[in-house]
Design an enzyme around this catalytic site. Sequence first.
Site, PDB file in Angstrom:
ATOM      1  N   LYS A 197      -7.404 -15.741  58.726  1.00 26.34           N
ATOM      2  CA  LYS A 197      -7.995 -15.025  59.856  1.00 26.34           C
ATOM      3  C   LYS A 197      -9.508 -15.034  59.679  1.00 26.34           C
ATOM      4  CE  LYS A 197      -8.213 -10.568  62.152  1.00 26.34           C
ATOM      5  NZ  LYS A 197      -7.565  -9.278  62.369  1.00 26.34           N
ATOM      6  N   LYS A 251      -5.837 -17.886  62.867  1.00 24.89           N
ATOM      7  CA  LYS A 251      -6.402 -17.105  63.978  1.00 24.89           C
ATOM      8  C   LYS A 251      -7.920 -17.133  63.904  1.00 24.89           C
ATOM      9  CE  LYS A 251      -6.824 -12.363  65.395  1.00 24.89           C
ATOM     10  NZ  LYS A 251      -6.663 -10.989  65.015  1.00 24.89           N
TER      11      LYS A 251
HETATM   12  C1  PBG Z   1      -6.894  -6.119  63.962  1.00 19.57           C
HETATM   13  C2  PBG Z   1      -6.750  -7.288  64.846  1.00 19.57           C
HETATM   14  C3  PBG Z   1      -7.729  -7.954  65.600  1.00 19.57           C
HETATM   15  C4  PBG Z   1      -7.036  -8.869  66.396  1.00 19.57           C
HETATM   16  C5  PBG Z   1      -5.688  -8.778  66.078  1.00 19.57           C
HETATM   17  N1  PBG Z   1      -5.520  -7.806  65.099  1.00 19.57           N
HETATM   18  C6  PBG Z   1      -9.181  -7.735  65.733  1.00 19.57           C
HETATM   19  C7  PBG Z   1     -10.111  -7.839  64.633  1.00 19.57           C
HETATM   20  O1  PBG Z   1      -9.811  -8.329  63.552  1.00 19.57           O
HETATM   21  O2  PBG Z   1     -11.233  -7.376  64.849  1.00 19.57           O
HETATM   22  C8  PBG Z   1      -7.668  -9.758  67.422  1.00 19.57           C
HETATM   23  C9  PBG Z   1      -6.784 -10.209  68.512  1.00 19.57           C
HETATM   24  C10 PBG Z   1      -7.478 -10.767  69.689  1.00 19.57           C
HETATM   25  O3  PBG Z   1      -8.712 -10.909  69.742  1.00 19.57           O
HETATM   26  O4  PBG Z   1      -6.760 -11.108  70.630  1.00 19.57           O
HETATM   27  N2  PBG Z   1      -7.164  -6.310  62.658  1.00 19.57           N
END
Ligand code: PBG
Length: 330
Positions: A197, A251
């Site tokens: 991520k 992601k």
């Molecule tokens: C939380 C999380 C995030 C997303 C999914 N889980 C945001 C972040 O890490 O700030 C993003 C999902 C999206 O942008 O559609 N940890």
Amino acid sequence: MSYPARRMRRLRRTPALRRMVAETALRPADLVAPLFVRDGIDEPEPIASLPGVLQHTVASLVLEAKHLATLGVPAVMVFGVPATKDAAGSGASDADGIAQVALRALRDALGDALVLVADLCLCEYTDHGHCGLVDAAGGIDNDATLERYAEVALAQAAAGADIVAPSGMMDGQVGAIRAALEGGGLAGTAILAYAAKYASSFYGPFREAVDVTIAGGGDRRGYQQDPANLREALAEVRLDVAEGADLVMVKPALPYLDVLAAVRAEVDVPVAAYHVSGEYAMLAAAAERGWIDRSAAALEVVGSIKRAGADVVLTYLAGELAELLDPVRG
Ligand code: PBG
């Protein structure tokens, strides 16, 4: 007279020929719909930067989930938006926290017809907006956060989650959650690890959707990955699989298709990709201006994520795509 060595165009001539030789195909079964449920509202509320996506009430969430199931979408990912936030993100592990209430309602209404995935993080529930606990020096306390994640996992699994999906990027989170689930008599609950991520600029609309502002204008670069790195993603994925991840995720999706392909080649667990909020918002905004064809672009984008190696795609386009993916016209 000389001829081209091979005529590539013969197999492109008709739709039936093209369908016959298609190397990949997107199916509704490949898709997971992320859904937001908000505590303390009476009517679903729109999210300005995610046109077409709603903050649901528990009742409207159940209706939407039923609709997705009839379209052949196999799974939803639940994000809770609590009415109040605190430093420890208490609502995330409260048996009566909004995500747990929603998971129980979905399970009651749908039985096993839909896979229930619970995003597992603290950021929606903390007043400082970080994914972990903040220590006295203002840093993120990794190991104290793992104890909170274990509590959240148990609450989500007890409420009916088939899969918990840790997204906070703390070191050791998958192992800590696996151990907690085994110890809590919930060994059947699977883990979808947000393994690679990235600290991305494409999460903005999501933060509006879950009412998150990171304290002091901070960011998540201290725990999410640097977009410059690919080998590091493979290391993250290997660690998560070793710690017991049942599926791993990359992601965002489109800016990281190279990472996705490399992860697919590296592991034998199912690989998911998250087409995130900013990716959706770009597509929706261009389509709204008439600059691209929304349906065609949606099919192309999510199809490319599948082609790059995703077995599962999380996307705000899930319902719309499932409607477009007529199995006969293919
Ligand atoms: C939380 C999380 C995030 C997303 C999914 N889980 C945001 C972040 O890490 O700030 C993003 C999902 C999206 O942008 O559609 N940890």
